[in-house]
Enzyme design. Structure first.
Site, PDB file in Angstrom:
ATOM      1  N   LYS A 116       0.823  -1.212   0.000  1.00 46.63           N
ATOM      2  CA  LYS A 116       0.000   0.000   0.000  1.00 46.63           C
ATOM      3  C   LYS A 116       0.853   1.255   0.000  1.00 46.63           C
ATOM      4  O   LYS A 116       0.534   2.219  -0.691  1.00 46.63           O
ATOM      5  CB  LYS A 116      -0.965  -0.006   1.197  1.00 46.63           C
ATOM      6  CG  LYS A 116      -2.091  -1.013   0.998  1.00 46.63           C
ATOM      7  CD  LYS A 116      -3.261  -0.783   1.932  1.00 46.63           C
ATOM      8  CE  LYS A 116      -4.403  -1.713   1.572  1.00 46.63           C
ATOM      9  NZ  LYS A 116      -5.421  -1.833   2.615  1.00 46.63           N
ATOM     10  N   LYS A 197      -3.487  -9.220  -8.535  1.00 43.21           N
ATOM     11  CA  LYS A 197      -4.751  -9.634  -7.935  1.00 43.21           C
ATOM     12  C   LYS A 197      -5.899  -8.718  -8.386  1.00 43.21           C
ATOM     13  O   LYS A 197      -5.706  -7.515  -8.521  1.00 43.21           O
ATOM     14  CB  LYS A 197      -4.516  -9.550  -6.419  1.00 43.21           C
ATOM     15  CG  LYS A 197      -5.644  -9.777  -5.522  1.00 43.21           C
ATOM     16  CD  LYS A 197      -5.162  -9.661  -4.075  1.00 43.21           C
ATOM     17  CE  LYS A 197      -5.174  -8.224  -3.587  1.00 43.21           C
ATOM     18  NZ  LYS A 197      -5.345  -8.079  -2.144  1.00 43.21           N
ATOM     19  N   LYS A 200     -10.359  -4.184  -5.400  1.00 46.27           N
ATOM     20  CA  LYS A 200     -11.424  -3.185  -5.313  1.00 46.27           C
ATOM     21  C   LYS A 200     -10.942  -1.800  -5.716  1.00 46.27           C
ATOM     22  O   LYS A 200     -11.712  -0.974  -6.148  1.00 46.27           O
ATOM     23  CB  LYS A 200     -11.901  -3.079  -3.867  1.00 46.27           C
ATOM     24  CG  LYS A 200     -12.886  -4.113  -3.441  1.00 46.27           C
ATOM     25  CD  LYS A 200     -13.214  -3.783  -1.994  1.00 46.27           C
ATOM     26  CE  LYS A 200     -14.047  -4.823  -1.310  1.00 46.27           C
ATOM     27  NZ  LYS A 200     -13.926  -4.673   0.148  1.00 46.27           N
TER      28      LYS A 200
HETATM   29  P1  AMP Z   1     -11.243  -6.832   0.792  1.00 53.61           P
HETATM   30  O1  AMP Z   1     -11.623  -6.524  -0.618  1.00 53.61           O
HETATM   31  O2  AMP Z   1      -9.794  -6.591   1.015  1.00 53.61           O
HETATM   32  O3  AMP Z   1     -12.139  -6.217   1.842  1.00 53.61           O
HETATM   33  O4  AMP Z   1     -11.442  -8.394   0.938  1.00 53.61           O
HETATM   34  C1  AMP Z   1     -12.608  -9.040   1.365  1.00 53.61           C
HETATM   35  C2  AMP Z   1     -12.384 -10.532   1.224  1.00 53.61           C
HETATM   36  O5  AMP Z   1     -12.221 -10.876  -0.154  1.00 53.61           O
HETATM   37  C3  AMP Z   1     -11.103 -11.028   1.917  1.00 53.61           C
HETATM   38  O6  AMP Z   1     -11.358 -12.277   2.535  1.00 53.61           O
HETATM   39  C4  AMP Z   1     -10.117 -11.183   0.807  1.00 53.61           C
HETATM   40  O7  AMP Z   1      -9.147 -12.180   1.053  1.00 53.61           O
HETATM   41  C5  AMP Z   1     -11.008 -11.597  -0.347  1.00 53.61           C
HETATM   42  N1  AMP Z   1     -10.422 -11.176  -1.642  1.00 53.61           N
HETATM   43  C6  AMP Z   1     -10.099  -9.898  -1.993  1.00 53.61           C
HETATM   44  N2  AMP Z   1      -9.600  -9.875  -3.247  1.00 53.61           N
HETATM   45  C7  AMP Z   1      -9.612 -11.164  -3.697  1.00 53.61           C
HETATM   46  C8  AMP Z   1      -9.222 -11.788  -4.933  1.00 53.61           C
HETATM   47  N3  AMP Z   1      -8.740 -11.088  -5.957  1.00 53.61           N
HETATM   48  N4  AMP Z   1      -9.373 -13.130  -5.024  1.00 53.61           N
HETATM   49  C9  AMP Z   1      -9.876 -13.860  -4.003  1.00 53.61           C
HETATM   50  N5  AMP Z   1     -10.262 -13.326  -2.816  1.00 53.61           N
HETATM   51  C10 AMP Z   1     -10.129 -12.001  -2.668  1.00 53.61           C
END
Ligand code: AMP
Ligand code: TRP
Length: 331
Positions: A116, A197, A200
């Site tokens: 980040k 990856k 968001k």
């Molecule tokens: P976040 O978007 O960081 O709030 O992630 C929410 C959940 O989604 C977490 O458990 C992450 O590990 C999962 N996650 C986020 N991005 C990915 C991705 N590209 N592939 C699989 N899982 C993801």
């Protein structure tokens, strides 16, 4: 039949950006599935979302949207808790206590902080200690299992390490939580750069499939996903990261094995394969949008309010036990 109480799961999501297929296949699908078997607690981690630059008005909108998507996916507020982290101040308090047990060296090794800050986010103390707050989230409820995507592995390791440090120093209070990570599609990659990856915060809109995207947009995104020029569909993350990602996505959406997909689509060309992947994604996401539009913001607020109240009650005795153990007895 065993009379043991159900084991507990805890997981969190940040109310930032728009929720995508990776979130769903890596984590949220399991949140819904595991509700039957476990006592489930799901948290919109708004305090974590404040660790990077944000707009207060947008944070409120994003909290509601995140909770609404989870309800549309099938998180059931009659069985599981769904609330916002800031509703339960004990998260932050336990993070402080765990912070006193966290060596700086552990935080210096965290890849998310490095990622980040090198992406241009300011290196504030909150971002640095993000993993400690996450450990507090999980340990506050004494969770046994944490359903997350592959990118959270290091954070869960740190949580386990902090639980052990605490138990060794103050007595056996915290169970050591296990990660629960899917075997396929645990790390869905960007559609425009399959070595990164799906995220968001990706500024490139074509890189992701949003859970609420219209079917035609989903088809367009999958069809324009970056692949290679050798037309054989096979799984090879080094030589063919784009196709391998689409195989993972299709396996994730259909429940089929990657091997069986390779047998069926191997020699049929990329066009036919991409069409099949797109249809699988469209079919899997169709109910989400329908569910989402039928839930009002008022419904969401009512769920958060009542789950938050229940969560606050639930943590009181746990936190009293922690206070006693660390030498902060109540007067
Ligand atoms: P976040 O978007 O960081 O709030 O992630 C929410 C959940 O989604 C977490 O458990 C992450 O590990 C999962 N996650 C986020 N991005 C990915 C991705 N590209 N592939 C699989 N899982 C993801
Ligand atoms: N760090 C997680 C993510 O970015 C979100 C999170 C915060 C979390 N606290 C948690 C996930 C506790 C699981 C358990 O996705």
């Amino acid at each position: 039949m065993s009379n043991d109480p159900k084991q507990r799961i805890f997981s969190g999501m940040q109310p930032t950006g728009s929720i995508h297929l990776g979130n769903y296949l890596g984590a949220f699908r399991n949140w819904v599935k595991l509700q039957d078997e476990y006592d489930a607690i799901y948290c919109i981690v708004d305090l974590h979302a404040m660790t990077i630059d944000y707009d207060p008005v947008d944070l409120e909108r994003a909290r509601i949207e995140a909770a609404k998507v989870l309800l549309a996916l099938g998180v059931d507020p009659d069985r599981s808790l769904l609330y916002a982290q800031s509703q339960v101040p004990e998260h932050a308090e336990l993070a402080w206590i765990l912070g006193t047990l966290t060596p700086m060296g552990v935080l210096n090794r965290m890849t998310q902080f490095k990622d980040k800050t090198s992406a241009g986010h300011a290196s504030n103390l909150g971002l640095y200690s993000y993993p400690v707050l996450m450990a507090a989230d999980i340990l506050l409820y004494r969770a046994n299992l944490v359903p997350v995507g592959d990118d959270q592995r290091q954070h869960i390791e740190t949580t386990r390490d902090l639980a052990e440090r605490f138990n060794n120093r103050f007595g056996d209070i915290f169970p050591i939580p296990e990660p629960y990570i899917p075997t396929t599609s645990a790390r869905v990659m960007s559609l425009t750069d399959p070595t990164a990856k799906m995220s968001k915060s990706d500024p490139q809109i074509r890189a992701t499939v949003g859970l609420l995207d219209d079917p035609d947009i989903i088809r367009k995104r999958i069809r324009s996903a970056v692949t290679d020029s050798d037309p054989v569909v096979r799984y090879d993350t080094e030589a063919k990261p784009g196709i391998s990602n689409l195989l993972e996505i299709m396996a994730g959406c259909t429940g089929r094995t990657i091997d069986s997909l390779v047998v069926e689509y191997g020699d049929g060309g990329y066009g036919a394969f991409k069409d099949a992947v797109a249809e699988a994604v469209v079919e899997e996401l169709a109910p989400v949008k329908a569910g989402y539009t039928s839930i009002t913001n008022g419904d969401v607020r009512a769920v958060l309010r009542s789950s938050g109240d229940r969560a606050r009650e639930m943590v009181k005795p746990y936190q009293a036990e922690v206070h006693n153990a660390v030498g902060l007895k109540a007067y």
